[in-house]
Design a protein around this motif. Structure first.
Motif, short mmCIF file in Angstrom:
data_model
loop_
_atom_site.label_atom_id
_atom_site.label_comp_id
_atom_site.label_asym_id
_atom_site.label_seq_id
_atom_site.Cartn_x
_atom_site.Cartn_y
_atom_site.Cartn_z
N LEU A 506 31.49 -5.21 -51.72
CA LEU A 506 32.70 -6.31 -51.91
C LEU A 506 32.00 -7.20 -53.06
CD1 LEU A 506 34.47 -5.50 -48.89
CD2 LEU A 506 34.28 -3.97 -51.41
N GLY A 507 30.62 -7.77 -53.40
CA GLY A 507 30.86 -9.34 -53.29
C GLY A 507 29.55 -9.33 -52.34
N LEU A 631 37.24 -5.48 -54.45
CA LEU A 631 37.22 -6.08 -53.43
C LEU A 631 37.74 -6.37 -52.09
CD1 LEU A 631 39.66 -7.59 -56.46
CD2 LEU A 631 36.87 -7.91 -56.78
N SER A 632 36.53 -7.42 -51.60
CA SER A 632 37.22 -8.09 -50.47
C SER A 632 38.47 -8.75 -50.27
CB SER A 632 36.15 -8.75 -50.07
OG SER A 632 36.41 -9.94 -50.89
N LEU A 633 38.78 -9.91 -49.39
CA LEU A 633 40.18 -10.21 -49.39
C LEU A 633 39.93 -11.59 -50.63
CD1 LEU A 633 40.60 -9.96 -45.24
CD2 LEU A 633 41.40 -8.44 -46.89
N GLN A 638 35.45 -10.51 -57.44
CA GLN A 638 33.89 -10.59 -56.23
C GLN A 638 33.48 -11.28 -56.32
OE1 GLN A 638 31.65 -7.31 -57.80
NE2 GLN A 638 32.53 -5.57 -56.76
N TYR A 639 33.22 -12.56 -57.80
CA TYR A 639 32.47 -12.96 -56.88
C TYR A 639 32.87 -15.02 -57.75
CZ TYR A 639 28.52 -10.34 -56.22
OH TYR A 639 27.68 -9.34 -54.86
N LEU A 640 32.77 -15.98 -57.47
CA LEU A 640 33.37 -17.11 -58.68
C LEU A 640 32.74 -18.15 -58.63
CD1 LEU A 640 35.32 -18.83 -59.92
CD2 LEU A 640 35.80 -20.15 -57.67
N MET A 641 32.07 -18.57 -60.02
CA MET A 641 30.30 -18.93 -60.32
C MET A 641 31.01 -20.78 -60.77
SD MET A 641 27.43 -18.53 -63.03
CE MET A 641 29.25 -19.38 -64.62
N ILE A 642 30.66 -21.97 -60.74
CA ILE A 642 30.08 -22.81 -62.01
C ILE A 642 29.33 -23.61 -62.09
CG2 ILE A 642 32.77 -23.56 -60.21
CD1 ILE A 642 31.44 -25.50 -58.85
#
Length: 777
Positions: A506-507, A631-633, A638-642
């Protein structure tokens, strides 16, 4: 500070307001009303009373006492409790008619589930006729600025052959049918409305269906049915919502007791709207350009022709429109609640915003639908901002709103248009019977503003001295490194920073598997509870426990699987995340008590059920034929990138706007924390990530699922829970009106992979760049 700034500070004071308005506050009791009946709105500036007003505590307490003291039976029975219900409901009908200055001799009250249901009743019961050679037939004439629920009648009318005519308002006539929504009036009860039917028009209504309680007589074995003679009896199918109807008695009584009646409410609320209108229409940027474009056909001179509502768009110092979504997000940071969009009134939206029929269709084809956040298309607004006052609104609400506009949207120092100063200081006559002489309304503001040249074409927004990112001038595709890894075990709580971490299906393993919900099972986020950021979760893989820590609290521990109460059966419950229904497990009473104590309200901790699969929404980087992404919650992916290079550029904008470069290093980390990313990479150019399609981090491939649209949560300082307008305000300037920052990523674990992939800081980051040129920032 120049004279114009001094003028604004003085004009935005209570003393200045009272010098121009003599009908505020119900003889000085409004503050007592707030203290006794609306203590729950302390710290909140609620300006959406046209959406729904707020109910007073004494109304609910009176209704509760009534419910606890009496037995109300089904009104279709004849026992004593049922007769009590019948008589109380009939009393409520009379109170409704009395409120609207009429009587049972003229009108009948038909209770419905709301005002839309009342309109639908008319649409489906009116005997529409198509025109023939002998007679004209029926005509359905509606105003072009009617609510959606009124315009919707045309579908039924035209299907029956009636002529449908959109018209402009010219004069009013006594209404045959009047729809009512009671929660708009009182805030409670919801799900209850009414249709007032002129008795002389009631006989023309017909309907095919008949339900329980509507029949005087009928036969089951023969097509024989005789309706009840009264209109209410014919059209109130089934058992009416009698407890809600009984609540209306308390609604009317409470409103009268707190305010003294509708006439006083009208003057109180109009005064606030009038003063806000005059000041907002007078605000100027330092270069003299107006701050607001107000949509109104009156000059707020007479409460008989103008309600307590103000509709507007904001303009930046170059004369370009500010998107209503940005205004809404910033307002939320200051606990100011407004409404944005087109308010279910496409006709008025088109009229004042100058949107053609073809443009509405084109906007839909481009993906814009009612209620979304697409607020600007080619620099032009698709909707506006609306504030509306209620009987419990105070001058502080007006003042807080105006100061918010100045602090967040005025390129300072603020100026006040000289032509409006004298009008702002003018005194209204004190004759409460007829305080407003008849005035001839001038030209609508929207037309006059266009003549003054304030609707200039869209311009790129930049902070002074800091260039905006220009598409096509980036060095993209260069390798970088992974700088930070964060996971957030509990949704909206603090981050857990790690140097390396395994990936799950889920990530990141255990990322956002838990969330805090209120007593109704609704997910809490930092938008409502910024103190969630002070709860610091830790994952203990060796002991298979999750721990929670917070200031002033002893830590509490929860098993990574199941509940903390070994003797209790784990409770399965349903919750929602971003519109998705998810199956969750309750984590027990001990952690619930811990959360409730820290947050000061009943809360529980729930965990996503390991047997539940939640698939990512369509269109988010999914390829037809590939297996669904689970996905989780999380909200979207699943992921966030900056990118730290993008962070640095944004920080320059923030420091430039604040006029200080102090503590830039610590501010950089604080800014990273606010964006709550899983992966922070070192890129070589700001916003080069906008053009990436795929990314390889170490040996692990990721697919870009799209940009992350930012909300007011990035205005919460993750170390203190304090709110501010930054960085959302500077992000919009830095991105030329857009508020996207960071990329959503997805990764699917190979089914035959024996070892669990692990990410580690320092890993190389190699992107694959889109062949298409980037869109404007």
């Amino acid at each position: 500070m120049d004279d114009h700034a001094l003028d604004f500070n003085h004009l935005c004071s209570f003393e200045s307001f009272r010098s121009t308005w003599n009908f505020y506050g119900y003889d000085g009791t409004v503050e007592d009303v707030i203290k006794e009946d609306f203590a729950r709105i302390k710290g909140i500036t609620y300006l959406d009373h046209a959406g729904t007003t707020l109910y007073p505590e004494s109304l609910i307490k009176g209704f509760l006492q009534d419910m606890c003291s009496n037995i109300y039976g089904n009104p279709h029975s004849n026992n004593p409790s049922s007769r009590l219900t019948h008589d109380t409901v009939e009393r409520a009908r009379y109170r409704v008619l009395q409120h609207f200055n009429t009587s049972p001799e003229e009108y009948t009250v038909i209770f419905t589930s709301g005002s839309t249901a009342a309109l639908k009743l008319v649409a489906e019961s009116f005997p529409w006729k198509a025109p023939t050679a002998e007679e004209l037939g029926s005509q359905f004439c509606y105003l072009t600025d009617n609510h959606t629920s009124v315009v919707g009648i045309r579908a039924v009318a035209s299907a029956s052959g009636a002529v449908v005519l959109p018209i402009l308002p010219e004069e009013e006539h006594p209404a045959d049918f009047v729809p009512i929504s009671f929660y708009k009036m009182f805030g409670f009860p919801t799900g209850l409305g009414a249709l007032l039917v002129r008795n002389s028009a009631a006989e023309i209504l017909r309907k095919a269906y008949f339900g329980g309680g509507t029949a005087a007589a009928y036969l089951a074995g023969e097509d024989y049915y005789v309706p009840r003679p009264a209109a209410s009896g014919r059209f109130e199918d089934g058992t009416i919502s009698f407890l809600d109807i009984i609540a209306l008695h308390h609604c009317f009584e409470t409103l009268q007791r707190l305010t003294g009646g509708m006439d006083r409410i009208q003057l109180h609320t109009f005064g606030l709207a009038r003063y806000t209108y005059m000041l907002l229409s007078s605000l100027r940027h330092s270069n003299g350009r107006p701050v607001a474009q107000i949509y109104s056909s009156t000059e707020y001179d007479d409460p008989a022709t103008q309600g307590a509502i103000l509709n507007f768009s904001l303009l930046n110092s170059q004369g370009s429109f500010v998107g209503y979504s940005q205004v809404d997000k910033l307002a939320s940071l200051f606990n100011i609640q407004v409404r944005t969009g087109c308010f279910c009134n496409t006709g008025a939206c088109q009229l004042y915003l100058g949107i053609s029929n073809q443009e509405v269709k084109s906007n839909l084809e481009a993906g814009h639908v009612c209620g979304d956040n697409v607020d600007l298309i080619e620099g032009r607004p698709t909707g506006s901002v609306r504030i509306s006052f209620g009987y419990m609104s105070t001058f502080s609400d007006c003042q807080n709103f105006l100061k918010f506009i100045v602090d967040c949207f005025v390129q300072g120092p603020v100026k006040v248009g000289k032509e409006n100063v004298e009008r702002l200081r003018s005194t209204i006559p004190s004759n409460t019977q007829q305080p407003f002489p008849h005035l001839t309304n001038g030209q609508p503001n929207c037309e006059r503003r266009e003549e003054e040249g304030n609707l200039s074409p869209a311009a790129k927004v930049t902070s002074p001295g800091v260039p905006a990112v220009t598409p096509g001038k980036r060095s993209v595709g260069s390798p970088g490194t992974l700088a930070n890894i964060f996971l957030y075990p509990i949704k909206s709580c603090a981050a857990l920073e790690v140097s390396s971490w395994p990936l799950g299906p889920l990530g990141l393993l255990y990322d956002r598997l838990w969330m805090v919900v209120n007593m109704n099972g609704v997910c809490l986020s930092q938008k409502q509870e910024p103190r969630l950021c002070l709860i610091r979760p830790q994952i203990h893989l060796a002991t298979k426990e999750l721990s929670l820590q917070a200031p002033g609290m002893d830590p509490v521990f929860v098993p990574l699987e199941g509940s903390s109460e070994k003797d209790l059966t784990v409770q399965v419950c349903q919750s929602k995340v971003c519109g998705d229904r998810v199956q969750t497990l309750d984590c027990g009473e001990r952690v619930a008590a811990w959360l409730s104590e820290f947050l000061g309200k009943p809360c529980r901790l729930i965990r996503q059920s390991p047997n539940f699969t939640r698939d990512m929404k369509k269109g988010r980087g999914k390829v037809p034929g590939e297996s669904p992404v689970s996905l989780s919650l999380v909200n979207e992916a699943q992921y966030l990138m900056i990118n730290k290079a993008s962070i640095k550029l944004l920080l320059e904008h923030i420091n430039q706007r604040q006029g200080s470069d102090n503590h830039q290093h610590s501010d950089e980390q604080q800014l990273i924390d606010r964006f709550r990313a899983n992966l922070v990479i070192w890129g070589k150019e700001p916003f080069e990530e906008d053009d990436w399609m795929n990314i390889m981090i170490g040996d692990t491939p990721f697919k870009v699922a799209g940009p992350c649209g930012r909300c007011q949560m990035i205005g919460v300082d993750q170390s203190t829970g304090a709110r501010s307008q930054q960085p959302l305000q500077s992000l919009s300037a830095c991105r030329n009106g857009k508020v996207t920052f960071g990329l959503y990523l997805i990764h699917q674990l190979p089914e035959n992979e024996a070892d669990t992939p692990t990410l580690s800081i320092g890993s190389p980051v190699i992107p694959q760049v889109s062949n298409c040129s980037s869109k404007a920032n």
